[in-house]
Write an enzyme that holds these catalytic residues in place. Sequence first.
Site, PDB file in Angstrom:
ATOM      1  N   GLY A 166       0.829  -1.203   0.000  1.00 17.74           N
ATOM      2  CA  GLY A 166       0.000   0.000   0.000  1.00 17.74           C
ATOM      3  C   GLY A 166       0.859   1.248   0.000  1.00 17.74           C
TER       4      GLY A 166
ATOM      5  N   ARG B 251     -21.066  12.092  12.419  1.00 21.55           N
ATOM      6  CA  ARG B 251     -21.638  11.466  11.220  1.00 21.55           C
ATOM      7  C   ARG B 251     -22.702  10.430  11.524  1.00 21.55           C
ATOM      8  NH1 ARG B 251     -15.960  10.959   7.841  1.00 21.55           N
ATOM      9  NH2 ARG B 251     -15.800  13.204   7.570  1.00 21.55           N
TER      10      ARG B 251
HETATM   11  C1  LIG Z   1     -14.502  10.472  -0.775  1.00 21.49           C
HETATM   12  C2  LIG Z   1     -13.741  10.403   0.506  1.00 21.49           C
HETATM   13  C3  LIG Z   1     -13.319  11.552   1.138  1.00 21.49           C
HETATM   14  C4  LIG Z   1     -12.612  11.490   2.332  1.00 21.49           C
HETATM   15  N1  LIG Z   1     -12.222  12.646   2.935  1.00 21.49           N
HETATM   16  C5  LIG Z   1     -11.529  12.586   4.091  1.00 21.49           C
HETATM   17  C6  LIG Z   1     -11.098  13.778   4.742  1.00 21.49           C
HETATM   18  O1  LIG Z   1     -11.341  14.881   4.282  1.00 21.49           O
HETATM   19  N2  LIG Z   1     -10.400  13.657   5.897  1.00 21.49           N
HETATM   20  C7  LIG Z   1     -10.104  12.442   6.446  1.00 21.49           C
HETATM   21  O2  LIG Z   1      -9.455  12.406   7.487  1.00 21.49           O
HETATM   22  N3  LIG Z   1     -10.487  11.309   5.829  1.00 21.49           N
HETATM   23  C8  LIG Z   1     -11.181  11.343   4.677  1.00 21.49           C
HETATM   24  N4  LIG Z   1     -11.566  10.181   4.075  1.00 21.49           N
HETATM   25  C9  LIG Z   1     -11.054   8.897   4.565  1.00 21.49           C
HETATM   26  C10 LIG Z   1      -9.583   8.728   4.097  1.00 21.49           C
HETATM   27  O3  LIG Z   1      -9.452   9.207   2.783  1.00 21.49           O
HETATM   28  C11 LIG Z   1      -9.116   7.285   4.131  1.00 21.49           C
HETATM   29  O4  LIG Z   1      -9.471   6.680   5.326  1.00 21.49           O
HETATM   30  C12 LIG Z   1      -7.586   7.219   3.994  1.00 21.49           C
HETATM   31  O5  LIG Z   1      -7.152   7.987   2.904  1.00 21.49           O
HETATM   32  C13 LIG Z   1      -7.102   5.788   3.868  1.00 21.49           C
HETATM   33  O6  LIG Z   1      -5.710   5.826   3.654  1.00 21.49           O
HETATM   34  P1  LIG Z   1      -4.868   4.495   3.664  1.00 21.49           P
HETATM   35  O7  LIG Z   1      -3.460   4.901   3.362  1.00 21.49           O
HETATM   36  O8  LIG Z   1      -5.126   3.732   4.895  1.00 21.49           O
HETATM   37  O9  LIG Z   1      -5.449   3.622   2.445  1.00 21.49           O
HETATM   38  P2  LIG Z   1      -5.657   3.940   0.884  1.00 21.49           P
HETATM   39  O10 LIG Z   1      -5.462   5.359   0.538  1.00 21.49           O
HETATM   40  O11 LIG Z   1      -6.953   3.298   0.521  1.00 21.49           O
HETATM   41  O12 LIG Z   1      -4.488   3.164   0.187  1.00 21.49           O
HETATM   42  C14 LIG Z   1      -4.489   1.764   0.062  1.00 21.49           C
HETATM   43  C15 LIG Z   1      -3.236   1.350  -0.690  1.00 21.49           C
HETATM   44  O13 LIG Z   1      -3.108  -0.057  -0.607  1.00 21.49           O
HETATM   45  C16 LIG Z   1      -2.870  -0.620  -1.889  1.00 21.49           C
HETATM   46  N5  LIG Z   1      -3.433  -1.968  -1.831  1.00 21.49           N
HETATM   47  C17 LIG Z   1      -4.619  -2.372  -1.283  1.00 21.49           C
HETATM   48  N6  LIG Z   1      -4.730  -3.702  -1.355  1.00 21.49           N
HETATM   49  C18 LIG Z   1      -3.614  -4.163  -1.944  1.00 21.49           C
HETATM   50  C19 LIG Z   1      -3.148  -5.442  -2.308  1.00 21.49           C
HETATM   51  N7  LIG Z   1      -3.850  -6.555  -2.043  1.00 21.49           N
HETATM   52  N8  LIG Z   1      -1.957  -5.526  -2.939  1.00 21.49           N
HETATM   53  C20 LIG Z   1      -1.213  -4.416  -3.220  1.00 21.49           C
HETATM   54  N9  LIG Z   1      -1.610  -3.176  -2.888  1.00 21.49           N
HETATM   55  C21 LIG Z   1      -2.788  -3.054  -2.257  1.00 21.49           C
HETATM   56  C22 LIG Z   1      -3.512   0.342  -2.858  1.00 21.49           C
HETATM   57  O14 LIG Z   1      -2.904   0.236  -4.125  1.00 21.49           O
HETATM   58  C23 LIG Z   1      -3.220   1.676  -2.166  1.00 21.49           C
HETATM   59  O15 LIG Z   1      -1.923   2.109  -2.514  1.00 21.49           O
HETATM   60  C24 LIG Z   1     -12.312  10.239   2.899  1.00 21.49           C
HETATM   61  C25 LIG Z   1     -12.750   9.080   2.277  1.00 21.49           C
HETATM   62  C26 LIG Z   1     -13.486   9.161   1.103  1.00 21.49           C
HETATM   63  C27 LIG Z   1     -14.020   7.918   0.512  1.00 21.49           C
END
Ligand SMILES: Cc1cc2nc3c(=O)[nH]c(=O)nc-3n(C[C@H](O)[C@H](O)[C@H](O)COP(=O)(O)OP(=O)(O)OC[C@H]3O[C@@H](n4cnc5c(N)ncnc54)[C@H](O)[C@@H]3O)c2cc1C
Length: 640
Positions: free
Chosen positions: A41, A332
Amino acid sequence: MAQLDSKIPPGPLADKWRRHKADIKLVNPANKRKYEVIVVGAGLAGASAAATLAELGYRVKNFVFHDSPRRAHSIAAQGGINAAKNYQNDGDSVHRLFYDTIKGGDYRSREANVHRLAEVSVNIIDQCAAQGVPFAREYGGLLANRSFGGAQVSRTFYARGQTGQQLLLGAYSALSRMVGTGGVQLFTQSEMLDLVVIGGQAKGIIVRDLVTGEISRHAADAVILATGGYGNVFNLSTYARGSNATAIWRAYRRGACLANPCYTQIHPTCIPVTGDYQSKLTLMSESLRNDGRIWVPKKKEDRLKKPADVPEADRDYYLERMYPSFGNLAPRDIASRAAKRVCDEGRGAGESGLGVYLDFGDAIKRLGEAGVRERYGNLFDIYHEITNESAYQTPMRIYPAVHYTMGGLWVDYNLMSNLPGLFVLGEANFSDHGANRLGASALMQGLADGYFVIPYTIGDYLATQKPGSRPSTDAPEFKEAEENVRGLVARLLAIKGKEPVSHFHKRLGKIMWEFCGMARTKAGLEKALKEIPALREEFWQNVNVPGAGGTLNQSLENAGRVADFLELGELLCLDALEREESCGGHFREEHQYPDGECKRDDEKYAHVAAWEFQGAGQKPLRNTEPLNYEAVKMSVRNYK
Ligand SMILES: Cc1cc2nc3c(=O)[nH]c(=O)nc-3n(C[C@H](O)[C@H](O)[C@H](O)COP(=O)(O)OP(=O)(O)OC[C@H]3O[C@@H](n4cnc5c(N)ncnc54)[C@H](O)[C@@H]3O)c2cc1C
């Protein structure tokens, strides 16, 4: 039975993290380059972790299924990121952010983790500003803030409605720097399909190249999953379409416990569903509730009138009426249930009756159209693109939709799962948000985990592993895991049934939304627990996955992910059924106060439920981790 030692450090709450950092084991700089760490990720959590660990000297392999880390779902985050900087002088502090988050999560998160999150929140903003993230600023040059739900201070830093994009570009720059130095080896379009566990410890992964279909083995001294949330188990959600649960689900099947899977966040302000062929829902950021006012007509018969034709006296600004102290910025879960309630009463707007108005009329009078455009312009543009309506002229029509999953793989204070060597960061873990996440706290948590927590805590584990003791990929466990992946791919391609993958995903989503969505009942969940296994059976008999395994094949990718959702969905419903209380996003209709608010049962359920896989077809084991509150008194949440 899994060992769930939360490893919460001793001592006063406010000192725990400082003391823990001073006490935990270190890896000496010369030894760091002898360790290889896999990071799956590169969203905010993964990119920040991979970059920081490589800066420290570890050798990092970073895998993403996207064609670039910049496509991670994090890029979609709109509204902002919280931090207890108190730039506004409005009374914010680390303690207040900690308290708001615990209360917002309905007293179902771990105190020590949340306090640490509030502490490091201030560092995140400094780090990102230094990277050049263009946060909005006040006229005097200080970073600007706005308010988000569940808080009475303004602590949300933002870059218009594109905060996630700007933060991700910052993290991506840091990651790219380390790719350039050779500290990080980046594998794009590479999907992790299994975890390799050797001697009870996570020691590698199996990966499928999504372009060539090649399946490869990768060994490491530790594995970090930062693979995002699993809300697409509901099919329709605000998530990027590609977000999925495969990495955490396959780790669960290898022994990592999955905690509180039923805690799902339904966001109150999304563009309503319009038809059966829709593949995605769109968020209208919570930041809009700073200036937009939410209402429905007081009388049912007015619900199909044009909003401008409903006089002020006939409008029910229900959040302001029901929750006068937080008003439109109620958290929310509470705002979503209130929207459902007024729609269930028959007062919902639009043809479907599943809509409420988010009205900027007053804000435009106060700030002018240009003022509103400056704050939210891109969000209004998105709304216009999708609905062909101008929200400067008529109120937005919105409805709750699935948006975030508070549940995830269980982790201890070091962010390590119950499988030693497997760490989980960002939305993929369960750690900080309890039963309901406050707005702008996910970005904070992902970056806290990646930039400020894992760089310390991973050393505590690696120091117990002899440098150079990484297993060879010839080990039998690698062979078995690779065969498992090959077998799954072959099985999916061989079915050659009649229905496309999307058919099953849609049907699963409908079951999940109806029985495990905004309101849940024992009878409904029991029904879902019958319907999901039957649907899963049908999937394995009748799914049609065209094409081959040796080329780019998106049907095959999706089939694997939906197969996992079909198992995870069942676990969500089971968790929801066995948690006989209402808390945060988990609303069991049987457990509510007369005014419709959540009725928790702290005596029986003040714990984390961490599910342990017992084999295919077997009921998983429900382990529990008690939640002890020392600094905060558990009480009925009140936003009135
Ligand atoms: C529309 C929207 C708006 C939002 N706005 C806000 C906001 O304003 N403020 C806030 O705090 N939160 C917000 N959120 C929530 C927030 O965006 C997410 O919780 C956060 O960005 C998740 O980040 P992450 O790094 O955990 O995962 P992600 O950004 O989902 O990244 C996941 C990564 O894992 C990789 N991956 C997944 N599975 C595999 C696999 N099996 N093999 C290889 N790679 C894999 C993907 O390629 C990606 O690189 C929002 C969410 C949404 C849907």
